[in-house]
Design a protein around this motif. Structure first.
Motif, PDB file in Angstrom:
ATOM      1  N   ASP A  21      52.288  45.885  27.829  1.00 50.68           N
ATOM      2  CA  ASP A  21      51.315  44.876  27.385  1.00 50.68           C
ATOM      3  C   ASP A  21      49.900  45.183  27.889  1.00 50.68           C
ATOM      4  O   ASP A  21      48.929  44.953  27.184  1.00 50.68           O
ATOM      5  CB  ASP A  21      51.708  43.478  27.891  1.00 50.68           C
ATOM      6  CG  ASP A  21      52.885  42.878  27.126  1.00 50.68           C
ATOM      7  OD1 ASP A  21      53.370  43.537  26.180  1.00 50.68           O
ATOM      8  OD2 ASP A  21      53.335  41.781  27.490  1.00 50.68           O
ATOM      9  N   LYS A  73      54.244  43.879  23.562  1.00 51.57           N
ATOM     10  CA  LYS A  73      54.669  42.804  22.650  1.00 51.57           C
ATOM     11  C   LYS A  73      53.518  41.852  22.370  1.00 51.57           C
ATOM     12  O   LYS A  73      53.729  40.783  21.813  1.00 51.57           O
ATOM     13  CB  LYS A  73      55.810  42.005  23.302  1.00 51.57           C
ATOM     14  CG  LYS A  73      56.979  42.835  23.756  1.00 51.57           C
ATOM     15  CD  LYS A  73      57.976  41.984  24.530  1.00 51.57           C
ATOM     16  CE  LYS A  73      59.000  42.834  25.227  1.00 51.57           C
ATOM     17  NZ  LYS A  73      58.981  42.721  26.682  1.00 51.57           N
ATOM     18  N   ARG A  74      52.312  42.200  22.777  1.00 50.76           N
ATOM     19  CA  ARG A  74      51.257  41.195  22.832  1.00 50.76           C
ATOM     20  C   ARG A  74      50.111  41.394  21.836  1.00 50.76           C
ATOM     21  O   ARG A  74      49.643  40.449  21.236  1.00 50.76           O
ATOM     22  CB  ARG A  74      50.720  41.174  24.264  1.00 50.76           C
ATOM     23  CG  ARG A  74      49.670  40.144  24.580  1.00 50.76           C
ATOM     24  CD  ARG A  74      50.200  38.750  24.478  1.00 50.76           C
ATOM     25  NE  ARG A  74      49.135  37.804  24.193  1.00 50.76           N
ATOM     26  CZ  ARG A  74      48.977  36.638  24.774  1.00 50.76           C
ATOM     27  NH1 ARG A  74      49.829  36.237  25.675  1.00 50.76           N
ATOM     28  NH2 ARG A  74      47.992  35.841  24.444  1.00 50.76           N
ATOM     29  N   GLU A  75      49.632  42.630  21.663  1.00 51.78           N
ATOM     30  CA  GLU A  75      48.384  42.783  20.901  1.00 51.78           C
ATOM     31  C   GLU A  75      48.432  43.957  19.922  1.00 51.78           C
ATOM     32  O   GLU A  75      48.926  45.042  20.272  1.00 51.78           O
ATOM     33  CB  GLU A  75      47.215  43.042  21.871  1.00 51.78           C
ATOM     34  CG  GLU A  75      46.684  41.798  22.556  1.00 51.78           C
ATOM     35  CD  GLU A  75      45.550  41.120  21.794  1.00 51.78           C
ATOM     36  OE1 GLU A  75      45.309  41.451  20.612  1.00 51.78           O
ATOM     37  OE2 GLU A  75      44.898  40.252  22.393  1.00 51.78           O
ATOM     38  N   ARG A 134      54.052  41.950  17.943  1.00 50.92           N
ATOM     39  CA  ARG A 134      52.664  41.826  18.416  1.00 50.92           C
ATOM     40  C   ARG A 134      51.709  41.541  17.261  1.00 50.92           C
ATOM     41  O   ARG A 134      50.645  40.962  17.471  1.00 50.92           O
ATOM     42  CB  ARG A 134      52.243  43.078  19.180  1.00 50.92           C
ATOM     43  CG  ARG A 134      52.400  44.385  18.414  1.00 50.92           C
ATOM     44  CD  ARG A 134      52.298  45.598  19.343  1.00 50.92           C
ATOM     45  NE  ARG A 134      52.631  46.834  18.666  1.00 50.92           N
ATOM     46  CZ  ARG A 134      53.043  47.932  19.284  1.00 50.92           C
ATOM     47  NH1 ARG A 134      53.194  47.957  20.594  1.00 50.92           N
ATOM     48  NH2 ARG A 134      53.303  49.041  18.615  1.00 50.92           N
ATOM     49  N   LYS A 192      51.174  37.792  16.753  1.00 49.14           N
ATOM     50  CA  LYS A 192      50.388  37.132  17.821  1.00 49.14           C
ATOM     51  C   LYS A 192      48.900  37.414  17.623  1.00 49.14           C
ATOM     52  O   LYS A 192      48.073  36.497  17.697  1.00 49.14           O
ATOM     53  CB  LYS A 192      50.865  37.620  19.193  1.00 49.14           C
ATOM     54  CG  LYS A 192      52.313  37.241  19.482  1.00 49.14           C
ATOM     55  CD  LYS A 192      52.725  37.618  20.879  1.00 49.14           C
ATOM     56  CE  LYS A 192      54.206  37.353  21.105  1.00 49.14           C
ATOM     57  NZ  LYS A 192      55.054  38.564  21.006  1.00 49.14           N
ATOM     58  N   SER A 193      48.554  38.684  17.372  1.00 48.86           N
ATOM     59  CA  SER A 193      47.134  38.999  17.178  1.00 48.86           C
ATOM     60  C   SER A 193      46.591  38.300  15.931  1.00 48.86           C
ATOM     61  O   SER A 193      45.464  37.795  15.934  1.00 48.86           O
ATOM     62  CB  SER A 193      46.932  40.517  17.064  1.00 48.86           C
ATOM     63  OG  SER A 193      47.130  41.123  18.319  1.00 48.86           O
TER      64      SER A 193
END
Ligand code: CP
Length: 320
Positions: free
Chosen positions: A120, A141-143, A177, A180-181
């Motif tokens: 991440d 898993k985030r961006e 991801r 989320k973004s």
């Protein structure tokens, strides 16, 4: 006068959609990306990045992001190569990301580095050690900020607005991801949008992510894809086997992989001017029968990916 685009991007890392503070920046990027589209069509792109080196370093697999960055850089005149089999890099001998990033920067005399990595915080860590801008091409898993921008461009190209839309994000919202973004960026760049997050209970968006959405973001959660077929934008995603495997949960993957599926018949029930999107690659969640539906925009997303990544590289490396 300095433009919002220049303030946000010129000489900067691009790690997170949170760096984009307003709609003006998005609109200026759209203008640049649409100009790139016309220039590519006319074979008149020019060489605004001549002399720049842009290494593309992928610690995770990719077709779309790696190739579109490579061709974006080359079409604008830069030197660029993609390194995406890290088993042949010194990472396979245990080299840390900070050391690898400094090596890549120095051996290529890079102007910017495009990075995809499973952690991440990888792009932030790389940016701390690099002297040149780091462009996040997917972190953990985030961006996936450049994907979110090309997704917005696709929505804008199809719907001519980013406002007053019903947007359903469907599938693996826990590990994915892109969703989320996209949710973070659209909730900031658009107005009066309503989000429906559709997933199995085990694959819901994490609560800490929901808490990060801007105040006033309208959203609901459901397990039933039928609840989302009135959406203006239906954004499907695959269940991400690689994370289940890493966490020793392949039985759970088999149970969840095909829980939420969009069929040809379901797509035909959607509003006529709705847009069906998917970052791809797909598994069984997006049936091939949907491809002929005029609502399907997932092959257009890839074209807009090239234009948007050309616009981003130019914004980071060329002043004014
Ligand atoms: N959408 C996307 O990130 O695809 P790739 O993994 O092929 O780059």
């Amino acid at each position: 006068m300095t433009s919002r685009l220049e303030e946000t991007f010129y000489g900067q890392d691009f790690i997170s959609v949170n760096q984009i503070k307003d709609r003006e920046t998005v609109d200026e990027l759209f203008d640049s990306a649409y100009e790139m589209e016309q220039a590519v069509a006319a074979h008149e792109v020019g060489d605004v990045l001549a002399g720049h080196a842009i290494p593309i370093i992928f610690y995770q697999p990719s077709t779309r992001t790696a190739l579109s960055f490579l061709y974006a850089a080359k079409r604008l005149g830069a030197y660029s190569e993609a390194m995406h089999d890290m088993t042949f890099s010194s990472a396979a001998k245990g080299e840390s990301l900070p050391d690898s990033i400094r090596a890549i920067q120095n051996v290529t005399s890079a102007s910017a580095i495009v990075l995809r990595h499973p952690d991440d915080n990888s792009s932030q860590e790389a940016a701390y050690y690099a002297d040149v801008p780091i462009i996040n091409a997917g972190s953990g898993k985030r961006e996936h900020p450049t994907q979110a921008l090309l997704d917005l461009l696709t929505i804008h190209a199809r719907r001519e607005t980013l406002d007053n839309l019903k947007i359903a994000l469907v599938g693996d919202l826990l590990y994915g991801r892109t969703v989320k973004s996209l949710a973070l960026l659209l909730s900031r760049a658009g107005q009066n949008n309503q989000f429906t997050f559709v997933s199995a209970p085990q694959l819901r968006l994490p609560n800490e992510f929901l808490a990060d959405l801007p105040n006033g973001t309208q959203f609901s959660q459901t397990e039933n894809i039928q609840d989302a077929l009135d959406a203006d934008v239906l954004y499907m995603t695959r269940t991400q086997r690689e994370w289940f495997e890493k966490e020793g949960k392949l039985d759970e993957y088999e149970e969840l992989r095909a829980k939420l599926m969009l069929t040809k018949e379901m797509a035909q029930q959607m509003p006529e001017d709705s847009v069906i999107m998917h970052p791809l690659p797909r598994q069984e969640e997006l049936r091939y029968g949907v491809d002929e539906n005029p609502r399907a925009a997932y092959f257009d997303q890839m074209k807009y990916g090239l234009y948007m990544r050309m616009a981003i590289l130019k914004a980071i490396l060329v002043k004014g």
